[in-house]
Design a protein around this motif. Structure first.
Motif, mmCIF file in Angstrom:
data_model
loop_
_atom_site.group_PDB
_atom_site.id
_atom_site.type_symbol
_atom_site.label_atom_id
_atom_site.label_comp_id
_atom_site.label_asym_id
_atom_site.label_seq_id
_atom_site.Cartn_x
_atom_site.Cartn_y
_atom_site.Cartn_z
ATOM 1 N N ALA A 19 0.819 -1.215 0.000
ATOM 2 C CA ALA A 19 0.000 0.000 0.000
ATOM 3 C C ALA A 19 0.850 1.261 0.000
ATOM 4 C CB ALA A 19 -0.946 -0.003 1.190
ATOM 5 N N THR A 20 2.090 1.160 0.435
ATOM 6 C CA THR A 20 2.967 2.330 0.387
ATOM 7 C C THR A 20 3.429 2.630 -1.032
ATOM 8 O OG1 THR A 20 4.987 1.044 0.764
ATOM 9 C CG2 THR A 20 3.836 1.882 2.721
ATOM 10 N N ARG A 21 3.276 1.650 -1.920
ATOM 11 C CA ARG A 21 3.795 1.791 -3.276
ATOM 12 C C ARG A 21 2.717 1.797 -4.355
ATOM 13 N NH1 ARG A 21 9.077 -1.347 -5.351
ATOM 14 N NH2 ARG A 21 9.923 0.634 -5.998
ATOM 15 N N TYR A 22 1.607 1.103 -4.102
ATOM 16 C CA TYR A 22 0.554 0.944 -5.101
ATOM 17 C C TYR A 22 -0.764 1.504 -4.582
ATOM 18 C CZ TYR A 22 4.037 -2.305 -6.869
ATOM 19 O OH TYR A 22 5.208 -2.852 -7.319
ATOM 20 N N ALA A 23 -1.740 1.661 -5.475
ATOM 21 C CA ALA A 23 -3.058 2.184 -5.106
ATOM 22 C C ALA A 23 -3.752 1.230 -4.133
ATOM 23 C CB ALA A 23 -3.917 2.364 -6.358
ATOM 24 N N ALA A 24 -4.502 1.805 -3.194
ATOM 25 C CA ALA A 24 -5.160 1.010 -2.159
ATOM 26 C C ALA A 24 -6.132 0.004 -2.758
ATOM 27 C CB ALA A 24 -5.892 1.922 -1.175
ATOM 28 N N GLY A 25 -6.874 0.388 -3.778
ATOM 29 C CA GLY A 25 -7.821 -0.528 -4.420
ATOM 30 C C GLY A 25 -7.123 -1.721 -5.050
ATOM 31 N N THR A 26 -5.997 -1.468 -5.671
ATOM 32 C CA THR A 26 -5.228 -2.535 -6.296
ATOM 33 C C THR A 26 -4.709 -3.504 -5.245
ATOM 34 O OG1 THR A 26 -4.558 -1.018 -8.040
ATOM 35 C CG2 THR A 26 -3.258 -3.025 -7.798
ATOM 36 N N VAL A 27 -4.203 -2.971 -4.154
ATOM 37 C CA VAL A 27 -3.686 -3.814 -3.066
ATOM 38 C C VAL A 27 -4.819 -4.632 -2.455
ATOM 39 C CG1 VAL A 27 -2.578 -3.816 -0.800
ATOM 40 C CG2 VAL A 27 -1.775 -2.252 -2.573
ATOM 41 N N LEU A 28 -5.959 -3.986 -2.214
ATOM 42 C CA LEU A 28 -7.101 -4.688 -1.628
ATOM 43 C C LEU A 28 -7.565 -5.819 -2.539
ATOM 44 C CD1 LEU A 28 -9.184 -4.913 0.631
ATOM 45 C CD2 LEU A 28 -10.571 -3.262 -0.615
ATOM 46 N N ALA A 29 -7.673 -5.544 -3.828
ATOM 47 C CA ALA A 29 -8.089 -6.581 -4.775
ATOM 48 C C ALA A 29 -7.090 -7.738 -4.794
ATOM 49 C CB ALA A 29 -8.239 -5.984 -6.170
ATOM 50 N N GLY A 30 -5.800 -7.408 -4.773
ATOM 51 C CA GLY A 30 -4.768 -8.445 -4.773
ATOM 52 C C GLY A 30 -4.794 -9.301 -3.528
ATOM 53 N N VAL A 31 -4.940 -8.668 -2.372
ATOM 54 C CA VAL A 31 -4.970 -9.415 -1.105
ATOM 55 C C VAL A 31 -6.208 -10.301 -1.049
ATOM 56 C CG1 VAL A 31 -5.253 -9.165 1.400
ATOM 57 C CG2 VAL A 31 -3.581 -7.773 0.198
ATOM 58 N N GLY A 33 -8.015 -11.474 -3.556
ATOM 59 C CA GLY A 33 -7.881 -12.540 -4.543
ATOM 60 C C GLY A 33 -6.898 -13.610 -4.114
ATOM 61 N N ALA A 34 -5.757 -13.180 -3.620
ATOM 62 C CA ALA A 34 -4.727 -14.134 -3.204
ATOM 63 C C ALA A 34 -5.183 -14.957 -2.006
ATOM 64 C CB ALA A 34 -3.436 -13.395 -2.864
ATOM 65 N N THR A 35 -5.848 -14.315 -1.076
ATOM 66 C CA THR A 35 -6.323 -15.025 0.102
ATOM 67 C C THR A 35 -7.358 -16.074 -0.286
ATOM 68 O OG1 THR A 35 -5.934 -13.100 1.481
ATOM 69 C CG2 THR A 35 -7.408 -14.753 2.363
ATOM 70 N N SER A 36 -8.291 -15.677 -1.131
ATOM 71 C CA SER A 36 -9.339 -16.615 -1.547
ATOM 72 C C SER A 36 -8.764 -17.764 -2.350
ATOM 73 C CB SER A 36 -10.395 -15.889 -2.385
ATOM 74 O OG SER A 36 -11.059 -14.943 -1.595
ATOM 75 N N VAL A 37 -7.934 -17.449 -3.307
ATOM 76 C CA VAL A 37 -7.392 -18.495 -4.179
ATOM 77 C C VAL A 37 -6.458 -19.409 -3.408
ATOM 78 C CG1 VAL A 37 -5.904 -18.922 -6.167
ATOM 79 C CG2 VAL A 37 -7.660 -17.168 -6.290
#
Length: 82
Positions: A19-31, A33-37
């Motif tokens: 989140a310090t480097r990328y947009a919050a929405g992108t980080v949230l979507a990644g986390v 998605g990764a958690t679910s998958v």
């Protein structure tokens, strides 16, 4: 309670770093998605394989024993750390 218990786990620290480097929405979507998958996907595959290999009765009794053992261990730890 889960939120407080999980504060500072590795996933949150990685999300914080991203989140310090990328947009919050992108980080949230990644986390999400990764958690679910990762977590759910692995559990589903293992459950599917074990469900075909083990009789339903063995799964039920095994789950009950694990649940009971966890409860007894938790109570024992609470008594010891009183």
């Amino acid at each position: 309670f889960v939120f407080i218990a999980e504060m500072g786990d590795k996933t949150q620290l990685v999300a914080l770093a991203f989140a310090t480097r990328y947009a919050a929405g992108t980080v949230l979507a990644g986390v999400c998605g990764a958690t679910s998958v990762a977590a759910d996907g692995i559990a589903i595959v293992i459950g599917k394989v074990l469900g075909k290999q083990l009789p339903e009765k063995a799964i039920k009794y095994g789950a009950a024993c694990i649940f009971l053992a966890t409860g007894v261990a938790t109570l024992g730890e609470a008594v010891i750390n009183r």
